[in-house]
Design an enzyme around this catalytic site. Sequence first.
Site, PDB file in Angstrom:
ATOM      1  N   PRO A   2      -1.428  17.544  19.102  1.00 58.45           N
ATOM      2  CA  PRO A   2      -1.060  17.998  17.751  1.00 58.45           C
ATOM      3  C   PRO A   2      -0.062  17.029  17.119  1.00 58.45           C
ATOM      4  CG  PRO A   2      -0.790  19.755  19.366  1.00 58.45           C
ATOM      5  CD  PRO A   2      -1.030  18.494  20.124  1.00 58.45           C
ATOM      6  N   GLU A   3      -0.360  16.586  15.909  1.00 59.41           N
ATOM      7  CA  GLU A   3       0.558  15.722  15.189  1.00 59.41           C
ATOM      8  C   GLU A   3       1.209  16.530  14.065  1.00 59.41           C
ATOM      9  OE1 GLU A   3      -0.052  11.674  14.734  1.00 59.41           O
ATOM     10  OE2 GLU A   3      -1.872  11.576  15.915  1.00 59.41           O
TER      11      GLU A   3
END
Length: 271
Positions: A2-3
Amino acid sequence: MPELPEVEVTRLSFADRIAGATVTGVRVGKPLRWALGCNPQSLQGRVVQGVRRRGKYLLVDLDQGLLLWHLGMSGSLRFSDDRRPPQAHDHFDLDTSQGLLRLNDPRRFGAVVYADGEHSPEAVKLLGHLGVEPLNGTFDLTAFHAGLKKRKTAIKQVLLGGELVVGVGNIYASEALFLAGIRPTLRAERVSRPRAEKLRLAIIDVLTRAVQKGGSTLRDFSSADGQQGYFQLQAHVYDRAGAPCRVCGTAIRRMQQGQRSTYFCPVCQKP
Ligand SMILES: [Zn+2]
């Protein structure tokens, strides 16, 4: 992994629904990257004030103290009325009067950490070194360019390091450098002020569009299976080695930088 956009969309997916809720119970599953740092029972009765984001951390503010959540490599959050028993990879539950917030994290690099306040040592340890936020109006050209001037490493490595600006992971760094016409290997100190401005605007643009794209698939976040959605933009260079550049038609190149793959157009992106 996840960014920033995924974390922001996660925040948007439950922030309004959990605000004002009273904590009714906490379940700690298998050990995560860091320990909770308080007696889980002591959180009962506290009231959720809201949810903020700092870098890739979600800050769940309570009327006393806060919880810092990090999704690590493989974590996802779900907030729902569905209180079915935890599955194998559900490692933390915050149960509230308005729903259950559950962390699913197969690789367990994520964490939930309690802090007395945002400036208490346990919070500063996690948040203190973070660079400015790219999307809240504090990402300033003069400070960004001054920071670049002090660094001799490749511009892409500087972006990934997160010391100047947070949340620009591998995908978004590659895309922003393409939009700014900058070769990923260029030494940061050699980025001129006009090019730094192009890059700053490209970073804001890429991340904003990713959040918007994620926002349109928000429903995926509360789906029963709890699968994490990823919001890849129509990429210009990322993961397109050998494919023609969408601007000039030249084959996109791939190279190793640090441990990561970097993609760029040898014509559109100047050293
Ligand atoms: Zn090109």
